[in-house]
Design a protein around this motif. Structure first.
Motif, PDB file in Angstrom:
ATOM      1  N   ILE A 113       0.841  -1.183   0.000  1.00  0.00           N
ATOM      2  CA  ILE A 113       0.000   0.000   0.000  1.00  0.00           C
ATOM      3  C   ILE A 113       0.881   1.239   0.000  1.00  0.00           C
ATOM      4  CG2 ILE A 113      -1.677   1.316   1.375  1.00  0.00           C
ATOM      5  CD1 ILE A 113      -2.822  -1.390   2.293  1.00  0.00           C
ATOM      6  N   SER A 114       0.489   2.225  -0.774  1.00  0.00           N
ATOM      7  CA  SER A 114       1.286   3.440  -0.923  1.00  0.00           C
ATOM      8  C   SER A 114       1.555   4.086   0.431  1.00  0.00           C
ATOM      9  CB  SER A 114       0.542   4.425  -1.823  1.00  0.00           C
ATOM     10  OG  SER A 114       1.261   5.638  -1.938  1.00  0.00           O
ATOM     11  N   GLY A 115       2.819   4.384   0.668  1.00  0.00           N
ATOM     12  CA  GLY A 115       3.194   5.042   1.916  1.00  0.00           C
ATOM     13  C   GLY A 115       3.533   4.114   3.051  1.00  0.00           C
ATOM     14  N   HIS A 116       3.309   2.827   2.873  1.00  0.00           N
ATOM     15  CA  HIS A 116       3.641   1.868   3.925  1.00  0.00           C
ATOM     16  C   HIS A 116       5.136   1.590   3.920  1.00  0.00           C
ATOM     17  CE1 HIS A 116      -0.486  -0.067   4.953  1.00  0.00           C
ATOM     18  NE2 HIS A 116      -0.544   1.244   4.898  1.00  0.00           N
ATOM     19  N   ALA A 117       5.777   1.911   5.038  1.00  0.00           N
ATOM     20  CA  ALA A 117       7.222   1.810   5.095  1.00  0.00           C
ATOM     21  C   ALA A 117       7.702   0.378   5.333  1.00  0.00           C
ATOM     22  CB  ALA A 117       7.765   2.720   6.202  1.00  0.00           C
ATOM     23  N   THR A 118       6.901  -0.406   6.038  1.00  0.00           N
ATOM     24  CA  THR A 118       7.343  -1.752   6.429  1.00  0.00           C
ATOM     25  C   THR A 118       6.675  -2.789   5.548  1.00  0.00           C
ATOM     26  OG1 THR A 118       7.602  -1.004   8.707  1.00  0.00           O
ATOM     27  CG2 THR A 118       7.514  -3.374   8.332  1.00  0.00           C
ATOM     28  N   LEU A 119       7.480  -3.698   5.047  1.00  0.00           N
ATOM     29  CA  LEU A 119       6.991  -4.768   4.166  1.00  0.00           C
ATOM     30  C   LEU A 119       7.512  -6.103   4.669  1.00  0.00           C
ATOM     31  CD1 LEU A 119       6.859  -4.731   0.308  1.00  0.00           C
ATOM     32  CD2 LEU A 119       7.900  -6.664   1.474  1.00  0.00           C
ATOM     33  N   TYR A 120       6.640  -7.095   4.656  1.00  0.00           N
ATOM     34  CA  TYR A 120       6.996  -8.438   5.110  1.00  0.00           C
ATOM     35  C   TYR A 120       6.714  -9.452   4.004  1.00  0.00           C
ATOM     36  CZ  TYR A 120       6.009  -6.202   9.663  1.00  0.00           C
ATOM     37  OH  TYR A 120       5.957  -5.359  10.748  1.00  0.00           O
ATOM     38  N   PHE A 157      11.323  -5.737   5.703  1.00  0.00           N
ATOM     39  CA  PHE A 157      11.997  -4.528   5.218  1.00  0.00           C
ATOM     40  C   PHE A 157      11.419  -3.302   5.916  1.00  0.00           C
ATOM     41  CE2 PHE A 157      14.398  -6.056   1.598  1.00  0.00           C
ATOM     42  CZ  PHE A 157      13.698  -7.189   1.180  1.00  0.00           C
ATOM     43  N   GLN A 158      12.276  -2.355   6.209  1.00  0.00           N
ATOM     44  CA  GLN A 158      11.861  -1.027   6.628  1.00  0.00           C
ATOM     45  C   GLN A 158      12.397  -0.093   5.560  1.00  0.00           C
ATOM     46  OE1 GLN A 158       9.967  -0.392   9.244  1.00  0.00           O
ATOM     47  NE2 GLN A 158       9.959   1.827   9.101  1.00  0.00           N
ATOM     48  N   ASN A 159      11.474   0.488   4.788  1.00  0.00           N
ATOM     49  CA  ASN A 159      11.858   1.210   3.574  1.00  0.00           C
ATOM     50  C   ASN A 159      12.674   0.256   2.690  1.00  0.00           C
ATOM     51  OD1 ASN A 159      10.518   3.687   4.236  1.00  0.00           O
ATOM     52  ND2 ASN A 159      12.079   3.942   5.816  1.00  0.00           N
ATOM     53  N   ASN A 160      13.895   0.575   2.318  1.00  0.00           N
ATOM     54  CA  ASN A 160      14.631  -0.340   1.456  1.00  0.00           C
ATOM     55  C   ASN A 160      15.692  -1.132   2.211  1.00  0.00           C
ATOM     56  OD1 ASN A 160      16.298   1.776   1.944  1.00  0.00           O
ATOM     57  ND2 ASN A 160      17.035   2.001  -0.143  1.00  0.00           N
ATOM     58  N   SER A 175      16.268 -15.136  -1.838  1.00  0.00           N
ATOM     59  CA  SER A 175      16.760 -13.759  -1.760  1.00  0.00           C
ATOM     60  C   SER A 175      15.579 -12.810  -1.937  1.00  0.00           C
ATOM     61  CB  SER A 175      17.827 -13.489  -2.820  1.00  0.00           C
ATOM     62  OG  SER A 175      17.272 -13.606  -4.118  1.00  0.00           O
ATOM     63  N   ALA A 176      15.725 -11.627  -1.406  1.00  0.00           N
ATOM     64  CA  ALA A 176      14.656 -10.632  -1.536  1.00  0.00           C
ATOM     65  C   ALA A 176      15.275  -9.252  -1.587  1.00  0.00           C
ATOM     66  CB  ALA A 176      13.677 -10.731  -0.374  1.00  0.00           C
ATOM     67  N   GLU A 177      14.601  -8.372  -2.276  1.00  0.00           N
ATOM     68  CA  GLU A 177      15.061  -6.999  -2.341  1.00  0.00           C
ATOM     69  C   GLU A 177      13.890  -6.039  -2.407  1.00  0.00           C
ATOM     70  OE1 GLU A 177      17.575  -6.887  -5.783  1.00  0.00           O
ATOM     71  OE2 GLU A 177      15.902  -6.920  -7.184  1.00  0.00           O
ATOM     72  N   ARG A 178      14.183  -4.823  -1.998  1.00  0.00           N
ATOM     73  CA  ARG A 178      13.191  -3.751  -2.053  1.00  0.00           C
ATOM     74  C   ARG A 178      13.989  -2.477  -2.371  1.00  0.00           C
ATOM     75  NH1 ARG A 178       9.307  -1.211   2.696  1.00  0.00           N
ATOM     76  NH2 ARG A 178       7.664  -0.472   1.302  1.00  0.00           N
ATOM     77  N   LEU A 179      14.413  -2.397  -3.596  1.00  0.00           N
ATOM     78  CA  LEU A 179      15.435  -1.433  -3.974  1.00  0.00           C
ATOM     79  C   LEU A 179      15.046   0.022  -3.737  1.00  0.00           C
ATOM     80  CD1 LEU A 179      16.814  -3.116  -7.202  1.00  0.00           C
ATOM     81  CD2 LEU A 179      17.876  -3.000  -4.941  1.00  0.00           C
ATOM     82  N   LYS A 180      13.847   0.408  -4.060  1.00  0.00           N
ATOM     83  CA  LYS A 180      13.467   1.813  -3.948  1.00  0.00           C
ATOM     84  C   LYS A 180      12.532   2.052  -2.781  1.00  0.00           C
ATOM     85  CE  LYS A 180      14.166   2.759  -8.863  1.00  0.00           C
ATOM     86  NZ  LYS A 180      13.557   3.260 -10.133  1.00  0.00           N
ATOM     87  N   GLY A 181      12.450   1.062  -1.900  1.00  0.00           N
ATOM     88  CA  GLY A 181      11.599   1.238  -0.729  1.00  0.00           C
ATOM     89  C   GLY A 181      10.123   1.149  -1.026  1.00  0.00           C
ATOM     90  N   VAL A 182       9.786   0.643  -2.217  1.00  0.00           N
ATOM     91  CA  VAL A 182       8.370   0.517  -2.546  1.00  0.00           C
ATOM     92  C   VAL A 182       8.069  -0.955  -2.802  1.00  0.00           C
ATOM     93  CG1 VAL A 182       6.501   1.256  -4.073  1.00  0.00           C
ATOM     94  CG2 VAL A 182       8.333   2.848  -3.483  1.00  0.00           C
TER      95      VAL A 182
END
Lengths: 114, 114
Positions: free
Chosen positions: B26-33, B49-52, B66-73
């Motif tokens: 969701i837009s603006g959500h900083a934390t992703l699991y 993840f917290q942001n990226n 492996s996992a990535e969240r390069l741009k924090g989105v």
């Protein structure tokens, strides 16, 4: 380490009867508490949550849950079960600090008999 | 408000092949699991993840996952090479901030490894 225990793997309830699903957590302070429901092939839907305040919380679909600090429990209840309530129910705990995540119990499968 | 988007919904691969899953929180959500849910079990956290930045990947099998969240989105979870025991539903969830711990889940990606 934090943990969530759902003692009942599978429960069968007659349609129209009352329901109680048990959940116990292990954590030193009061965590944030949640109940989720998952129908086959579907995602997790939040039923209700407890953050603070009134220990009896109301949720969607007629569900409620009561937080009991002395018993480290957060049991889910419904006064009259409908056939559409048949699903998997998960209790979850969030310890409320940065860097932590939802910890889930193993779930309770609810079957509803006619 | 748009929910958590995941793709694909279903994937069947042979063992030793590689696979990737995508999640847009969701837009603006900083934390992703990312969670792994094996049939009949509760979701198990793989990575947070917290942001990226990675906050917790202690339960991620790093020899193959492996996992990535390069741009924090959006985020990508990869498995290479896949094993039979990786067959599961992979759930992505996001929360706005640690102080607002209500998690929103995507529909999940059901992976079958044959």
């Amino acid at each position: 380490a934090q943990s969530v225990t759902q003692p009942d793997i599978h429960i069968t309830v007659s349609e129209g009867a009352s329901l109680e699903l048990r959940c116990n957590y292990s954590y030193g302070a009061t965590p944030y508490l949640f109940w989720y429901v998952q129908s086959p092939g579907q995602g997790l839907q939040l039923l209700l949550k407890y953050f603070s305040g009134d220990t009896l919380v109301q949720g969607i679909k007629g569900f409620e849950a009561e937080f009991k600090r002395s018993q480290s429990s957060f049991n889910l209840r419904k006064p009259s079960v409908h056939w559409s309530d048949a699903a998997e129910y998960f209790c979850a705990v969030f310890v409320g600090q940065a860097g932590t995540a939802l910890i889930f119990g193993k779930g309770t499968t609810l079957s509803v008999s006619s | 408000e748009a929910g958590v988007a995941q793709s694909p919904r279903y994937k069947i691969i042979e063992k030793r092949q590689s696979v990737a899953f995508w999640c847009n929180p969701i837009s603006g959500h900083a934390t992703l699991y990312w969670y792994q849910q094996i049939l009949g079990q509760g979701p198990k956290l793989l990575i947070q993840f917290q942001n990226n930045g990675v906050v917790d990947d202690s339960q991620l099998p790093k020899d193959r996952f492996s996992a990535e969240r390069l741009k924090g989105v959006d985020s990508t979870l990869k498995i290479q090479p896949a094993k039979l025991e990786d067959s599961a539903v992979y759930l992505c969830a996001s929360i706005l901030a640690a102080g607002l711990p209500e998690a929103f889940f995507g529909q999940g990606t059901r992976l079958t490894v044959v």
